[in-house]
Design an enzyme around this catalytic site. Structure first.
Site, short mmCIF file in Angstrom:
data_model
loop_
_atom_site.label_atom_id
_atom_site.label_comp_id
_atom_site.label_asym_id
_atom_site.label_seq_id
_atom_site.Cartn_x
_atom_site.Cartn_y
_atom_site.Cartn_z
N SER A 250 0.96 -1.29 0.13
CA SER A 250 0.10 0.03 0.01
C SER A 250 0.74 1.28 0.24
O SER A 250 2.08 1.12 0.20
CB SER A 250 -0.76 0.09 1.18
OG SER A 250 -0.02 0.28 2.26
N LYS A 251 0.25 2.32 -0.26
CA LYS A 251 0.97 3.77 -0.06
C LYS A 251 1.92 3.83 0.89
O LYS A 251 2.99 4.43 0.61
CB LYS A 251 0.06 4.72 -0.04
CG LYS A 251 -0.48 5.29 -1.32
CD LYS A 251 -1.25 6.69 -1.14
CE LYS A 251 -2.12 7.00 -2.63
NZ LYS A 251 -3.07 7.79 -2.35
N ARG A 252 1.84 3.25 2.00
CA ARG A 252 2.80 3.47 3.29
C ARG A 252 4.13 2.93 2.83
O ARG A 252 4.90 2.91 3.56
CB ARG A 252 2.11 3.32 4.82
CG ARG A 252 2.30 1.83 5.14
CD ARG A 252 1.20 1.61 6.15
NE ARG A 252 0.83 0.38 6.22
CZ ARG A 252 1.61 -0.68 6.48
NH1 ARG A 252 2.84 -0.52 6.62
NH2 ARG A 252 0.96 -1.92 6.16
#
Ligand code: GLU
Length: 469
Positions: A238-240
């Protein structure tokens, strides 16, 4: 039967690297076996689907070299067709009208929860033969109660679902809109899809879709459910975990073929080979050879592969990406493709990303003289450099042809005239030409800059030295 595969993204955000991997596997498997690769935009969720996301998907696929053979097709164009299929299922007894209210369903679910049962529709309306009247209703599929749905997954092996585990799926919502699994099954049939390659997060949809195929008497495609992509901490990517949008990788200076090479190696191998061209992959890749475990995304490995691809790339592969990066650095007008192709070999061995390459060659494409890096100037731009630089400028001014050997000739002549080592002339020259103490070979640097810029920059350097008194 010729192979037909599809990539079916939902246009609700950017093109995720995991989605790109699905598209890549569809593309490669289809090329290897000679078939047709189709793009279907699954935009039935009108609240969350946007034109911008569609554009990003198309742009991302084109950039990766994965443009479809057919499509894009849009599910929102097929609503009537989905509803016709439901009409037929109703007429043939495969579907039924359900008028249960939300309150009733909530109560049923709560009772099931208390009993420790799996929450699901209890089938109250299943045998009532209700007709579509004024009362709010949904249309449900009559999932067979006995038996099982099973298939030989091309990646996962045999998968079985007992039918009594499955709900009576809603096909049409109370607002008249068709639901996800219905749309996917109808399209997969209508588009003649013979192999569905998708993420393993869709495994639980497959038995439902297979039931719809069966009810309609349609041949069921083959399925290949790919392991998902995880971050280094084991969680779904994911984005993180940093960049996950394909176009963000472009901005960070990765080559599309490096990303393709990297993605394919997550779960697939061919002996010990690490570096593959797309041509090789289109010849070798087979989805059946994919491993079953989740793939871990590793940026360090991607950067390593990127460096390889940068060094091996042809000008056709590199020039558009370098021009893109120079544009991001504000170089305007952008140099011609021919000019970029000419200088590439000097920078290919020296850059791990295109961002780095653009930073390193930027000095070639700006008119003004660069501010000198302080440390480099202090170390190399000393009064002793003045006379040799002036001599070199004179020689360069009278040079007949601007070629690497000719420039090398006058450079060497200047060295011997002043009894200097290479570095004693090359380093001050580098500072005045590039503003830094690092560049490709000094003669190549002069050659790439061209006579006018060389004269202007050496002239400005001499003026700085004069100012030092
Ligand atoms: N639209 C789905 C997704 O974006 C894919 C559905 C499918 O491949 O069947 O996850």
């Amino acid at each position: 039967m010729t192979l037909r595969t599809r990539f079916a993204p939902s246009p609700t955000g950017f093109l995720h690297i995991g989605g790109a991997r699905t598209a890549l596997f569809c593309h490669l498997h289809t090329r290897r076996h000679g078939g047709t690769f189709i793009l279907r935009i699954e935009d039935t969720d009108t609240e969350r689907s946007t034109q911008e996301a569609v554009d990003v998907i198309l742009e991302g696929l084109a950039w990766m070299g994965l443009s479809p053979d057919e499509g894009p097709f849009f599910q929102s164009d097929h609503t009537q067709r989905y509803l016709e299929v439901v009409d037929r299922m109703l007429a043939e007894g495969h579907a039924y009208v359900c008028t249960c209210s939300k309150e009733r369903l909530d109560t049923v679910r709560e009772e099931q929860r208390v009993r420790g049962d799996k929450p699901r529709y209890d089938g109250l309306c299943r045998e009532l033969n209700l007709s579509r009247g004024a009362v709010p209703h949904v249309i449900r599929f009559k999932t067979p109660r006995d038996g099982e749905a099973s298939w030989e997954d091309m990646i996962q092996g045999t998968i079985r679902f007992a039918n009594d585990e499955l709900d009576d799926l809603i096909l049409v919502r109370s607002d008249g809109s068709p639901t996800y699994n219905l749309a996917v099954a109808v399209d997969d049939h209508d588009m003649g899809i013979t192999l569905v390659i998708r993420g393993e997060d869709h495994i639980s949809n497959t038995p439902r879709q297979m039931h719809l195929f069966r009810a309609m008497g349609w041949p069921i495609p083959e399925y290949a459910h790919m392991p998902l992509l995880h971050g280094s901490d084991g969680a779904k990517l994911s984005k993180r975990h940093g960049a996950v949008s394909v176009l963000q990788f472009r901005e960070e200076g990765f080559l599309p073929d490096a990303i393709n090479n990297y993605l394919v190696r997550l779960g697939w191998s061919h002996g010990e080979q690490e570096i593959f061209t797309m041509a090789e992959l289109r010849r070798l890749f087979d989805v059946r050879e994919l491993g079953r475990s989740a793939a871990i995304f590793d940026r360090a490995k991607l950067s390593w592969i990127n460096g390889h691809h940068i060094r091996a790339a042809t000008p056709e592969q590199l020039v558009p990406e370098l021009a893109f990066q120079l544009g991001r650095l504000g170089i305007d007008p952008l140099p011609s493709h021919a000019d970029l192709a000419r200088i590439l070999p000097e920078f290919q061995p020296r850059a791990a990303t295109l961002v780095e390459m653009a930073q390193k060659c930027r000095f070639l494409f700006i008119d003004s003289v660069l501010p000198y890096e302080e440390k480099a100037a202090r170390k190399h731009l000393t009064p002793a450099a003045r006379t040799p630089l002036a001599t070199l400028a004179d020689h360069l001014a009278s040079l007949g042809e601007w070629t690497v050997p000719a420039i090398d000739g006058v450079f060497q002549a200047t060295l011997s005239a002043h009894g200097l080592t290479m570095g004693q002339l090359a380093q001050p020259l580098r500072v005045v030409l590039t503003g830094t103490a690092a560049s490709p070979g000094i003669v190549e640097t002069l050659w790439m800059l061209g006579p006018a810029r060389c004269q202007a920059r050496i002239g400005a350097g001499l003026a700085v030295l004069d100012g030092m008194g």
